[in-house]
Design a protein around this motif. Structure first.
Motif, PDB file in Angstrom:
ATOM      1  N   HIS A  84      -2.391   8.121  -1.856  1.00 44.07           N
ATOM      2  CA  HIS A  84      -2.083   7.947  -3.273  1.00 44.07           C
ATOM      3  C   HIS A  84      -3.373   7.779  -4.078  1.00 44.07           C
ATOM      4  N   ARG A  85      -3.468   8.463  -5.205  1.00 41.57           N
ATOM      5  CA  ARG A  85      -4.607   8.321  -6.112  1.00 41.57           C
ATOM      6  C   ARG A  85      -4.221   7.282  -7.161  1.00 41.57           C
ATOM      7  N   PRO A  86      -4.933   6.159  -7.211  1.00 44.96           N
ATOM      8  CA  PRO A  86      -4.610   5.152  -8.229  1.00 44.96           C
ATOM      9  C   PRO A  86      -4.740   5.744  -9.638  1.00 44.96           C
ATOM     10  N   PRO A  87      -3.839   5.373 -10.533  1.00 44.99           N
ATOM     11  CA  PRO A  87      -3.914   5.872 -11.911  1.00 44.99           C
ATOM     12  C   PRO A  87      -5.287   5.564 -12.519  1.00 44.99           C
ATOM     13  N   GLU A  96     -11.974  11.889  -0.690  1.00 43.49           N
ATOM     14  CA  GLU A  96     -11.900  10.429  -0.647  1.00 43.49           C
ATOM     15  C   GLU A  96     -10.485   9.938  -0.328  1.00 43.49           C
ATOM     16  N   LEU A  97      -9.505  10.821  -0.457  1.00 47.87           N
ATOM     17  CA  LEU A  97      -8.106  10.475  -0.218  1.00 47.87           C
ATOM     18  C   LEU A  97      -7.527  11.192   1.009  1.00 47.87           C
ATOM     19  N   GLU A  98      -8.320  12.031   1.659  1.00 46.82           N
ATOM     20  CA  GLU A  98      -7.841  12.778   2.823  1.00 46.82           C
ATOM     21  C   GLU A  98      -7.654  11.859   4.022  1.00 46.82           C
ATOM     22  N   LYS A  99      -6.665  12.208   4.810  1.00 45.21           N
ATOM     23  CA  LYS A  99      -6.433  11.497   6.065  1.00 45.21           C
ATOM     24  C   LYS A  99      -5.603  12.377   6.967  1.00 45.21           C
ATOM     25  N   HIS A 100      -5.526  11.998   8.221  1.00 43.87           N
ATOM     26  CA  HIS A 100      -4.536  12.550   9.132  1.00 43.87           C
ATOM     27  C   HIS A 100      -3.531  11.432   9.353  1.00 43.87           C
ATOM     28  N   PHE A 101      -2.265  11.789   9.362  1.00 44.20           N
ATOM     29  CA  PHE A 101      -1.206  10.794   9.470  1.00 44.20           C
ATOM     30  C   PHE A 101      -0.308  11.134  10.649  1.00 44.20           C
ATOM     31  N   ARG A 118     -15.083   6.135   3.234  1.00 44.88           N
ATOM     32  CA  ARG A 118     -14.364   6.784   2.133  1.00 44.88           C
ATOM     33  C   ARG A 118     -13.487   5.765   1.407  1.00 44.88           C
ATOM     34  N   PHE A 119     -13.120   6.109   0.170  1.00 48.96           N
ATOM     35  CA  PHE A 119     -12.327   5.219  -0.672  1.00 48.96           C
ATOM     36  C   PHE A 119     -11.073   4.738   0.045  1.00 48.96           C
ATOM     37  N   ASN A 120     -10.300   5.666   0.626  1.00 45.40           N
ATOM     38  CA  ASN A 120      -9.019   5.279   1.229  1.00 45.40           C
ATOM     39  C   ASN A 120      -9.207   4.390   2.456  1.00 45.40           C
ATOM     40  N   GLN A 121     -10.281   4.587   3.200  1.00 47.12           N
ATOM     41  CA  GLN A 121     -10.535   3.759   4.381  1.00 47.12           C
ATOM     42  C   GLN A 121     -10.870   2.331   3.951  1.00 47.12           C
ATOM     43  N   GLN A 122     -11.685   2.200   2.923  1.00 46.83           N
ATOM     44  CA  GLN A 122     -12.078   0.883   2.433  1.00 46.83           C
ATOM     45  C   GLN A 122     -10.928   0.179   1.703  1.00 46.83           C
ATOM     46  N   TYR A 123     -10.128   0.951   0.975  1.00 46.68           N
ATOM     47  CA  TYR A 123      -8.993   0.415   0.214  1.00 46.68           C
ATOM     48  C   TYR A 123      -8.025  -0.325   1.138  1.00 46.68           C
ATOM     49  N   TYR A 159      11.046   3.861  -4.760  1.00 45.92           N
ATOM     50  CA  TYR A 159      10.394   2.676  -4.202  1.00 45.92           C
ATOM     51  C   TYR A 159       8.868   2.802  -4.317  1.00 45.92           C
ATOM     52  N   TYR A 160       8.320   3.916  -3.849  1.00 48.20           N
ATOM     53  CA  TYR A 160       6.865   4.093  -3.851  1.00 48.20           C
ATOM     54  C   TYR A 160       6.307   4.439  -5.232  1.00 48.20           C
ATOM     55  N   ASP A 161       7.091   5.143  -6.056  1.00 57.19           N
ATOM     56  CA  ASP A 161       6.629   5.458  -7.412  1.00 57.19           C
ATOM     57  C   ASP A 161       6.377   4.192  -8.224  1.00 57.19           C
TER      58      ASP A 161
END
Length: 182
Positions: A84-87, A96-101, A118-123, A159-161
């Motif tokens: 998810h990209r924060p608003p 910065e938002l890529e991942k494998h899931f 990366r941003f998502n890892q630190q977040y 829920y997630y939105d």
């Protein structure tokens, strides 16, 4: 048909389940795993959560050959997912938002493979650490999740939105906290 969203009281076995899974993952992935961390709500003592263990495997590159080893452990990959990209964070590059899931049904696990720094890892780590040290924020977050599950038990999109931007607001406090403690 999607699963019903149910927020359960904190389960003291969640850390123990994570520890067993982390050992398996580390043995299977070896040197490609720079870190294996318990993240998400089940990683925060006392926080109600869905009965799903979230695990972050930190790697140097998403090109690391993990898929075969993970599949042998029962994990299935979902392709083309990003975080998810924060608003307001249009400054974040796509990578910065890529991942494998990956997910595993027994036990229920969401496995996020993210690149170190990366941003998502630190977040993910910052949100866990912030909620662990700020019980009032954790309680407010729990209330949001419980109410959303009550009103949208069968609507994951709704829920997630709502949950994701609410959490992004909470994370603004986490950034300030992290800067002050650095």
């Amino acid at each position: 048909m999607s699963e019903t969203i149910e927020i359960l009281p904190y389960n003291v076995q969640w850390p123990e389940i994570f520890n067993g899974l982390a050992t398996q993952l580390q043995e299977a992935i070896g040197e490609y795993a720079l870190a294996v961390d318990h993240i998400g709500s089940t990683s925060v003592p006392g926080l109600p959560a869905k009965d799903v263990i979230d695990i972050q495997v930190t790697v140097a590159s998403l090109e690391a050959p993990l898929q075969t080893a993970l599949e042998q452990l029962g994990y299935q990959r979902k392709l083309h997912l990003t975080d998810h990209r924060p608003p307001g964070r249009d400054d974040l590059a796509v990578e910065e938002l890529e991942k494998h899931f990956y997910f595993n049904a027994h036990p229920r696990v969401n496995l996020h493979v993210r690149v170190a720094g990366r941003f998502n890892q630190q977040y993910a780590l910052l949100c866990r650490d912030y909620l662990r040290t700020h019980p009032h924020a954790a309680a407010a977050y729990a209330e949001v999740k419980q109410q959303l599950a009550k009103y949208f038990p069968d609507n994951a999109d709704a829920y997630y939105d709502i949950k994701d931007p609410v959490f992004d607001i909470l994370m603004e406090g986490a950034y300030i906290w992290a800067e002050r403690k650095a």
